[in-house]
Design an enzyme around this catalytic site. Structure first.
Site, short mmCIF file in Angstrom:
data_model
loop_
_atom_site.label_atom_id
_atom_site.label_comp_id
_atom_site.label_asym_id
_atom_site.label_seq_id
_atom_site.Cartn_x
_atom_site.Cartn_y
_atom_site.Cartn_z
N MET A 94 35.97 34.80 10.51
CA MET A 94 35.42 36.34 10.26
C MET A 94 34.01 36.02 9.76
O MET A 94 33.67 36.66 8.76
CB MET A 94 36.37 37.17 9.48
CG MET A 94 37.46 37.47 10.22
SD MET A 94 38.81 38.53 9.53
CE MET A 94 39.06 37.51 8.11
N THR A 95 33.12 35.74 10.70
CA THR A 95 31.58 35.52 10.19
C THR A 95 30.88 36.65 10.22
O THR A 95 29.89 36.77 11.08
CB THR A 95 30.99 34.28 10.96
OG1 THR A 95 31.31 34.55 12.47
CG2 THR A 95 31.55 33.00 10.43
N ASP B 208 58.95 60.33 32.74
CA ASP B 208 60.31 59.85 32.81
C ASP B 208 60.18 58.04 32.80
O ASP B 208 61.14 57.18 32.71
CB ASP B 208 61.31 59.96 33.78
CG ASP B 208 60.96 59.95 35.14
OD1 ASP B 208 59.74 59.32 35.45
OD2 ASP B 208 61.76 59.73 36.02
N GLN B 209 58.96 57.57 32.81
CA GLN B 209 58.69 56.24 32.73
C GLN B 209 59.05 55.65 31.77
O GLN B 209 58.72 55.91 30.46
CB GLN B 209 57.54 55.76 33.56
CG GLN B 209 56.20 55.97 32.62
CD GLN B 209 54.76 55.64 33.38
OE1 GLN B 209 54.72 56.39 34.13
NE2 GLN B 209 54.08 54.80 32.42
N ASP C 209 48.65 36.68 16.71
CA ASP C 209 47.67 36.53 15.81
C ASP C 209 47.87 37.01 14.53
O ASP C 209 48.35 38.20 14.52
CB ASP C 209 46.48 36.93 16.52
CG ASP C 209 45.16 36.91 15.35
OD1 ASP C 209 44.78 35.89 15.40
OD2 ASP C 209 44.72 38.10 15.01
N GLU D 231 44.39 38.95 4.87
CA GLU D 231 43.12 39.36 4.36
C GLU D 231 43.68 39.54 2.87
O GLU D 231 43.44 40.68 2.50
CB GLU D 231 42.22 40.19 4.89
CG GLU D 231 41.96 39.86 6.34
CD GLU D 231 40.95 40.77 6.82
OE1 GLU D 231 40.48 41.89 6.12
OE2 GLU D 231 41.02 41.01 8.19
N ASP E 249 46.37 38.00 10.95
CA ASP E 249 45.39 38.43 10.24
C ASP E 249 45.64 38.86 8.62
O ASP E 249 45.58 39.93 8.41
CB ASP E 249 44.53 39.53 10.98
CG ASP E 249 43.06 39.85 10.46
OD1 ASP E 249 42.89 39.29 9.31
OD2 ASP E 249 42.65 40.81 10.97
N GLY F 8 48.48 42.77 10.90
CA GLY F 8 47.72 42.67 9.39
C GLY F 8 46.51 43.35 9.40
O GLY F 8 46.58 44.61 9.69
N GLY F 9 45.59 42.74 9.38
CA GLY F 9 44.30 43.41 9.28
C GLY F 9 43.88 43.74 7.65
O GLY F 9 44.79 43.70 6.87
N TRP F 10 42.86 44.30 7.44
CA TRP F 10 42.22 44.68 6.04
C TRP F 10 43.28 45.45 5.52
O TRP F 10 43.86 45.52 4.29
CB TRP F 10 41.04 45.36 6.09
CG TRP F 10 40.56 45.77 5.03
CD1 TRP F 10 40.44 47.07 4.25
CD2 TRP F 10 39.91 45.00 3.72
NE1 TRP F 10 39.97 47.09 3.00
CE2 TRP F 10 39.93 45.93 2.62
CE3 TRP F 10 39.80 43.52 3.41
CZ2 TRP F 10 39.10 45.51 1.41
CZ3 TRP F 10 39.17 43.18 2.42
CH2 TRP F 10 38.97 44.06 1.28
#
Length: 595
Positions: free
Chosen positions: A435-436, A300-301, A366, A370, A368, A327-329
């Site tokens: 993003m190296t 119940d938490q 953040d 792409e 992201d 986001g992301g790829w």
């Protein structure tokens, strides 16, 4: 009757004088009147440069006038004095933001609001006829900065009747009122960032506009972080097949070495930020053995899942800051649509990141994408200004919260770095995660084999500009401060099969098998299954049987951290934490290398 009602209604439907309260205004409107009752509305707007964390309006009604119901505020009274306080979901106002709440009232005098205060300051500004409010003081300068204190000074404000004192703000909180133009803020945390502004108050107690903001980082911090950012991505889906949880960040020792965590990923759909996997984020049940603090979840938490575990991790490691990455790829496709209305997009993200259900978890956001105005999984044609426009809108909404972005490392002529205005956007971001990595991989099934994260170019590299140093130098050459660039480190390798040549540049027949996906595998799997056999361009490679892999080791990471320090970069970030060993040997190399 109609004439009698029309006179006060006509007088009160217009807006009352704005109420000034430390850079905020409160405006009252009598929206409608039906004789025995009325509808009233208050609008609170933050006109300052720092965010407001909460608001409270107090006013007097004539005897016989009362509030019968209200929405979007909690309204109480003591006699004829009424007070409205924000709800949990609408108390925080970024600079320029506003919120409106309303109520139904009884009595015909509902428009006669008197003695109003907003957050304790006079609604009418406390002005005297003919007396102007003071000007803004100069932007504070930082003098001596120690581990726990910051000495501030500023040029005086001006006023036609004289300055009484100055209110000093740390973020949105007033920390002092002083009569001079200097103040030393004490009791701070080493290696932490604070933002200051100042307001002048004249002899009539009128408060002027805020000064410009000054951001200062205290010295020290030694252990976690020092002066460098050490950021790791924690993936939402890692709790499934990878069996990687917030507790692993703690038991591996990595949480003590990280300064920031990016929680990946939220989605971007229909023009707004949305949750990714809500079960993993807020519903998954954790037993005592799985939990960061050894306390199991109950049925119940109100909050379970990753979010609750990360809150426990922050409690155990208070230096940690956590950002929600969107986001992301896979989930970048929605950014273009969302940026058709940048302000609404930013508002939706702010509302989700700071939802009261997980209050205190996130310190920023953040983004992201792409890739803006370029092609990734899908293509975008929003134009080069879209990156700057996005970050400007998010900075306006998120105020002094952390705002970062993951960006391309394609430094080729006409490459992805050239497609969007990353330099123009840099003024609004705290840092970029460059993003190296993933320069080369088995999507080119026949090769040639090449390290996916070369630090520098080398003889025979398939695309000369595809290396970390080329990306960093190009971004710095555009005017982006080095301190706003983080070097990307992959805790994984990329590989081919059907390879007979040990050195880079060999031919292949396809991607090598991986534990979760072809052509890619974690460092913790590869270090013993296919140990490194050589190094090239600051990273390692391995040839075992007919497989060829490239990945970073503790030794090559040490070299990359030396590079980051020599280039005065802001630090480094990791994609992603589950690829490390159980004792966090790669994270230790990042931590030790950055100092």
């Amino acid at each position: 009757m109609l004439a009698a009602v029309a006179i006060p209604l006509a007088a009160m439907v217009g807006l009352a004088s704005p109420a000034q309260a430390a850079g905020a205004t409160a405006t009252y409107q009598k929206a409608s009147d039906w004789g025995t009752g009325f509808e009233g509305r208050w609008t609170v707007k933050n006109t300052g440069t720092a965010a407001l964390d909460s608001w409270s309006i107090t006013w007097d009604f004539p005897a016989g006038t009362s509030v019968t119901s209200a929405w979007d505020a909690d309204v109480t009274n003591s006699g004829t004095t009424w007070t409205a306080r924000n709800k949990s979901y609408n108390g925080r106002l970024a600079p320029g933001a506003s919120v409106t709440f309303g109520f139904n009232g009884s009595g015909s005098g509902g428009g006669d609001v008197t003695d109003c205060t907003l957050n304790g300051d006079p609604c009418d500004g406390g002005g005297v006829p003919g007396d102007n409010a003071p000007s803004a003081p100069g932007t504070p300068s930082a003098g001596t900065v120690t581990d726990t204190s910051v000495a501030l000074s500023w040029t005086a404000a001006t006023d036609d009747h004289g300055i009484k004192n100055y209110d000093v703000y740390r973020g949105s909180s007033k920390v002092a009122t002083v009569t001079g133009t200097q103040y030393t803020d004490t009791g701070l945390t080493a290696g932490s960032t604070y933002t200051y502004s100042v307001r002048a108050r004249d002899t009539a107690d009128q408060v002027g506009p805020a000064s410009g903001s000054r951001t200062v980082t205290t010295t020290g911090g030694g252990g976690p972080g020092g002066d460098k950012i050490k950021l790791g991505y924690f993936t939402e889906w890692g709790v499934y097949d990878r069996n990687y949880h917030a507790k692993n960040l703690d038991t591996s020792g990595s949480a003590a070495k990280l300064t920031h965590i990016n929680y990946a990923f939220g989605n971007v759909q229909n023009g707004r930020c949305t949750m990714g996997d809500s079960f993993a984020a807020i519903d998954k049940n954790y037993t005592a053995a799985q939990s960061v603090d050894g306390v199991g979840d109950t049925w119940d938490q109100p909050l379970r899942g990753n979010f609750n575990q990360l809150l426990k991790l922050k409690k155990k490691h208070p230096h940690l800051k956590i950002l929600w990455s969107f986001g992301g790829w896979t989930w970048s496709g929605g950014f273009g649509q969302a940026m058709q209305n940048p302000a609404a997009f930013a508002q939706s993200c702010y509302d989700l990141v700071y939802d009261s259900r997980w209050a205190g978890l996130f310190d920023g956001i953040d983004l992201d994408w792409e890739y803006p105005n370029a092609c990734g999984l899908s293509c975008d044609s929003s134009g080069p200004a879209v990156m700057k426009d996005m970050m400007q809108a998010f900075r306006a909404k998120f105020g002094d919260k952390l705002l970062t972005a993951a960006i391309t490392a394609d430094a080729g002529d006409g490459g992805k770095i050239d497609k969007a205005d990353y330099a123009g956007a840099a003024q609004y971001v705290d840092w970029y995660n460059v993003m190296t990595y993933d320069f080369f991989g088995a999507w080119d099934a026949q090769g040639p084999t090449a390290p996916h994260s070369p630090l520098t170019s080398y003889n025979g590299i398939p695309i000369p500009a595809f290396n970390s140093d080329s990306a960093i130098q190009k971004l710095k050459g555009m005017g982006i401060p080095a301190q706003k660039l983080l070097l990307g480190i992959g805790f994984y390798g990329r590989g081919w099969t059907g390879v007979t040549q040990s050195e880079p540049g060999g031919s292949a027949t396809g991607p090598a098998p991986g534990k979760y996906e072809q052509g890619i595998d974690d460092y913790k799997e590869l270090k013993s299954r296919c140990p490194a056999t050589g190094t090239v361009a600051g990273t390692a490679y391995a040839h075992c049987g007919q497989q060829w892999w490239s990945y970073d080791t503790p030794q090559t990471i040490a070299g990359k951290m030396t590079y980051a320090n020599n280039q005065n970069l802001g630090g480094a970030f990791i994609w992603e934490m589950s690829g490390d060993t159980a004792n966090g040997e790669l994270m230790t190399a990042v931590h030790n290398g950055l100092g």
